[in-house]
Structures are given as C-alpha cells and as structure tokens.
Scaffold this active site. Structure first.
Site, mmCIF file in Angstrom:
data_model
loop_
_atom_site.group_PDB
_atom_site.id
_atom_site.type_symbol
_atom_site.label_atom_id
_atom_site.label_comp_id
_atom_site.label_asym_id
_atom_site.label_seq_id
_atom_site.Cartn_x
_atom_site.Cartn_y
_atom_site.Cartn_z
ATOM 1 C CB CYS A 1 3.529 -2.004 13.361
ATOM 2 S SG CYS A 1 3.656 -1.687 11.659
ATOM 3 C CD GLU B 1 -2.965 -1.157 2.430
ATOM 4 O OE1 GLU B 1 -4.138 -1.351 2.020
ATOM 5 O OE2 GLU B 1 -2.544 -0.816 3.611
ATOM 6 C CB CYS C 1 3.238 7.230 3.014
ATOM 7 S SG CYS C 1 3.700 6.264 4.400
ATOM 8 C CB CYS D 1 1.801 5.795 11.570
ATOM 9 S SG CYS D 1 2.420 7.327 11.104
ATOM 10 C CB CYS E 1 6.991 -3.385 15.648
ATOM 11 S SG CYS E 1 8.640 -3.029 15.299
ATOM 12 C CB CYS F 1 7.498 -5.188 7.985
ATOM 13 S SG CYS F 1 8.668 -4.637 8.959
HETATM 14 N N1 SAH Z 1 10.084 -0.038 9.596
HETATM 15 C C1 SAH Z 1 10.212 1.370 9.634
HETATM 16 C C2 SAH Z 1 9.025 2.065 8.681
HETATM 17 C C3 SAH Z 1 7.703 2.198 8.864
HETATM 18 S S1 SAH Z 1 7.381 3.600 9.420
HETATM 19 C C4 SAH Z 1 10.025 1.965 10.803
HETATM 20 O O1 SAH Z 1 9.550 1.281 11.739
HETATM 21 O O2 SAH Z 1 10.516 3.218 11.089
HETATM 22 C C5 SAH Z 1 5.959 3.820 10.245
HETATM 23 C C6 SAH Z 1 5.999 4.356 11.661
HETATM 24 O O3 SAH Z 1 4.679 4.302 12.241
HETATM 25 C C7 SAH Z 1 7.260 3.807 12.469
HETATM 26 O O4 SAH Z 1 7.600 4.977 13.335
HETATM 27 C C8 SAH Z 1 6.414 3.002 13.363
HETATM 28 O O5 SAH Z 1 6.889 2.517 14.367
HETATM 29 C C9 SAH Z 1 5.177 3.610 13.429
HETATM 30 N N2 SAH Z 1 3.905 2.928 13.760
HETATM 31 C C10 SAH Z 1 3.939 1.599 13.608
HETATM 32 N N3 SAH Z 1 2.516 1.112 14.148
HETATM 33 C C11 SAH Z 1 1.733 2.274 14.647
HETATM 34 C C12 SAH Z 1 0.527 2.310 15.122
HETATM 35 N N4 SAH Z 1 -0.265 1.500 15.350
HETATM 36 N N5 SAH Z 1 0.274 3.664 15.575
HETATM 37 C C13 SAH Z 1 1.240 4.539 15.287
HETATM 38 N N6 SAH Z 1 2.322 4.599 14.714
HETATM 39 C C14 SAH Z 1 2.999 3.540 14.464
#
Ligand code: SAH
Length: 414
Positions: A163, A136, A149, A401, A160, A156
């Site tokens: 996420c 996406e 974005c 995000c 985490c 991935c």
């Molecule tokens: N893998 C990379 C790129 C993803 S960026 C990274 O982790 O940095 C997406 C951003 O959104 C990252 O900072 C991630 O930690 C954050 N993110 C992931 N899940 C989220 C959520 N449920 N709510 C808010 N931010 C989130």
C-alpha cells in the site's frame, strides 16, 4: 505511467504528532515503519462546528453573544447547503457573519490539486491541512450512487508493504471536522453540477438524468490511514455524517463503510457503538504466515482473532462483514489459499471483496493473472460465499485502493 516517489515529498514540513491517549490501541502496534511518538506535540486543527454536537455549537454561539439558534442556521449551511462563503449566509445578520464563521467554520483543508479520470466521474483531491499535512479523498460517481472515499489520517502507521500510503508512515490523525469536510466538499461539487454523470449507465445504457442534483450517497473510510487507529474522531465523524441535518449531514448509516486492518479491541468497541455501518476487514491472506508480512499488525492480532471480532460485529449489528482481499500475483492468489479462505468464512455473515492489486511505486508485486483470479472467485463461490471483484476506478490518477500517497510534487508533474 505510474512513476512516483513512495515518500511524501513534503513530509519534512510536518512532524508526526502523538495520537490521542484514548487511542491506546495505536501504541500497541508492532513495528510501525515510523515511530508514532515524537517530542513536541503540534497544535491541533482549529475547532470547527463539525467537531461539536449541536448543544456544544449552541454554547459556542452563545459565547460569542449571539442567540443560540444561530447554531442551527450555521449547521444548515454547513451540513445541508454546503455554503462556502459567509457572505452567502443571507439568513444571518451581515454584521455577525464574519465572527460566527471565524469561530465555527475555520478553513480546515485547502484543495491543493484535483485530478480526474473516467470521463470526469472519478475525482481525486489532494488536501493540505492547517499544518501542511497532506491527505487525499476520492469521489466516484456511478449511475445510481456517489461514493466518497475519505482519509482518516495523514499517512498511516500500519506499514502494509503493498500500500502506497503505508510506505511513508503516520503523520497525524485527522480531526472529526477534517474527515467530515472531505465529504462536504464532495457534496458541494456535486450540488454545483461539477461532476458529470458519465456516459454509460447500468447495462451500457445512457445514464438516467436525476431530477435533483445527486448527493453523496456512500462514504467509505478507505482513503489514507487506519480508521480504527483514530477511533474517537472516526466514530464521531460517522455520527456527524449520518445524523440528520442540522445535527449532521443525513447520509444513511448503512451506506457508510469503515475499513480496518484488524485492530481487534477497536473492532469490538465499534460493535458496541450501536451504529449500522458496514465493517470491512482487510484480510489479504487466510494464513498467519503470509498475513504477518502483508499486514504487519497481524503479528499482534492473528487471523483467527480478527475473524472472531468480525463475526461478533456481524452478530451484534446484523450486518454482513466485507472481507477485503487484494489479489497479488503468485503471492496470495493460489487455489489452496482460496479454499482455506473459503473454509474460514463459510457459514458466516461475510461477503468477499477481491481487489486486483493496484500497482504502487517501487513494488515488485502486481495483480493476479485473469485465470488465477477467476479460479479464486470460483473456489470461494463453491463455499457458498458472495464474491465481488472491485473495479479499479482511479488507477490512472493514483486514486485507486492503496495508491493514495499525497505526493504533491511528483504527481503534480505528471
Ligand atoms: N487502513 C484501512 C483503510 C484503508 S482501505 C484498511 O487497511 O482497511 C484501503 C483498502 O485498499 C484496504 O483493503 C487495503 O488493504 C487495500 N489496498 C491497499 N493497497 C492496495 C493496493 N496496492 N491494491 C489494492 N488494494 C490495496
């Protein structure tokens, strides 16, 4: 309503592929949710002009028996005019168009579904790759900028737990051209006037009507995937996005942000690339005990290692590092954690970007209470740090995000 399966509904169509050996950093990850290696490597996406530099494009064109300058014409169409159909490439002889397009502009990503919200100014596209892999991208039009974005991987491997993308594991790396194609597609939508300017400009005033159609001004590698786990393709994609037309798309390097969970060796490598892109580090906790659970790769590279690499990046590039911190109610939003974070970052070239947690399916976590968020900001500011709280654009379409899960069936039924 945010009811959605946490799994890729069509994942079974796609076998995870082994990441390229050059990205050894990937195989060093601790306990990813899905094994990154599988017997039987799937084919790669077809070669595309955006995978090649201009010299290689010239060679490829010459190999087809065409004069090498056609490489420049094709590049201008792709990177500068976003031309979609070979028939519209009227500066190329009619008889050569199909062969050139077949060889250098194969379709890579097919738009499977578009969702929009915020008066049409936020737009999420679900793409299907040549092999069925789903990714996406999200376009966000603001009064003064347009941010795309992009995803760098299908799925991935970083796992985490807060996420959505992390829940299904890694499907495969995207090619350079697959990354670039997401931005070109957004640029094309804008150029065609298909993204409204929105009804509210800065300070609540009506938006200015730009004389020219807007362009994609900013690109953030914050979609699906861990960009630094697909290092070579991501760095090449950054060059294609930022090199001037016809070599690339001509976006400013300073308007590109690469976000990482903290793959430390790759952060040092990026610092040495001589690029002026912003590095964002997804920290989410100032202490190893909590970060080990929120960002599992922390078991390999600790908070201190990650921050040392971030400061090296800042020193080499002169660019402020963005520290990303999703505020999760009663998990990482305590006042003492704000103080600890503040003391770790104070005096460094850093900016803190707080992200109210966006809900993901099946997660018991939610965003911090407003009072806790305010106090968190206040304490960081008391350490002299610049702090912003990110808006939650795209929440209703699971485009914010951490919400990108590329689940075709369930989202489509909403
Ligand atoms: N893998 C990379 C790129 C993803 S960026 C990274 O982790 O940095 C997406 C951003 O959104 C990252 O900072 C991630 O930690 C954050 N993110 C992931 N899940 C989220 C959520 N449920 N709510 C808010 N931010 C989130």
């Amino acid at each position: 309503m945010l009811v959605k399966t946490p799994f890729f509904t069509e994942r079974s169509l796609v076998s995870p592929a082994r990441p390229p050996a050059s990205d050894a950093v990937v195989s060093a990850q601790p306990a990813p949710s899905v094994p990154l290696t599988l017997a039987g490597r799937r084919g790669r996406p077809p070669r595309h002009l955006a995978d090649l530099d201009l010299a290689a494009r010239r060679e490829a064109v010459a190999g087809l028996g065409e004069p090498p300058f056609r490489a420049v014409q094709l590049s201008r169409h792709f990177f500068g005019r976003y031309t979609e159909h070979p028939d519209d490439m009227t500066d190329l002889p009619r008889s050569s168009r199909a062969a050139l397009a077949d060889a250098l502009l194969p379709p890579l990503l097919t738009a499977e579904r578009e969702l929009s919200c915020d008066d049409g100014t936020t737009r999420k596209t679900l793409w299907r790759g040549f092999d069925g892999a789903l990714v996406e991208s999200v376009l966000m039009r603001y009064p003064d900028r347009v941010t795309l974005c992009v995803s760098s991987q299908a799925g991935c491997g970083m796992a985490c737990p807060f996420c959505a993308t992390g829940q299904a594991g890694l499907t495969r790396n995207l090619s350079t051209a697959e990354i670039v194609a997401q931005v070109v597609a957004g640029a094309r939508l804008l150029a065609k006037g298909e993204v409204p300017a929105g009804s509210v400009g800065p300070g609540g005033r009506p938006p200015l009507s730009p004389r020219r159609g807007p362009r994609v001004s900013h690109v953030v590698f914050m979609g699906m995937g861990e960009p630094l786990a697909n290092y070579a393709n991501v760095v090449t994609a950054v060059r294609r996005l930022t090199d001037p037309v016809p070599e690339g798309m001509g976006i400013s390097q300073r308007a590109v942000t690469v976000s990482t969970v903290g793959l430390v060796p790759a952060m040092y490598r990026l610092a040495a690339e001589d690029l002026s892109v912003t590095l964002a580090v997804s920290l989410h906790a100032p202490d190893d005990e909590l970060r080990d659970t929120l960002v599992p790769v922390n078991r390999r590279w600790k908070v201190n290692d990650v921050l040392s690499a971030a400061w090296e990046y800042a020193a080499v590039t002169g660019r402020r590092v963005s520290i990303e911190y999703a505020l999760i109610r009663d998990i990482n939003d305590q006042a003492w954690r704000a103080d600890l974070l503040g003391s770790l970052l104070a005096g460094h070239l850093a900016h803190v970007n707080l992200i109210p947690l966006n809900p993901t399916p099946g997660s018991k976590w939610t965003a911090s209470r407003p009072a806790a968020q305010r106090e968190f900001v206040r304490r960081l500011e008391a350490h002299g740090l610049p702090v912003t709280v990110r808006d939650t654009r795209g929440r209703e379409i699971d485009g914010a995000c951490g919400q990108l899960a590329a689940s075709a069936l369930v989202s489509g039924a909403r």
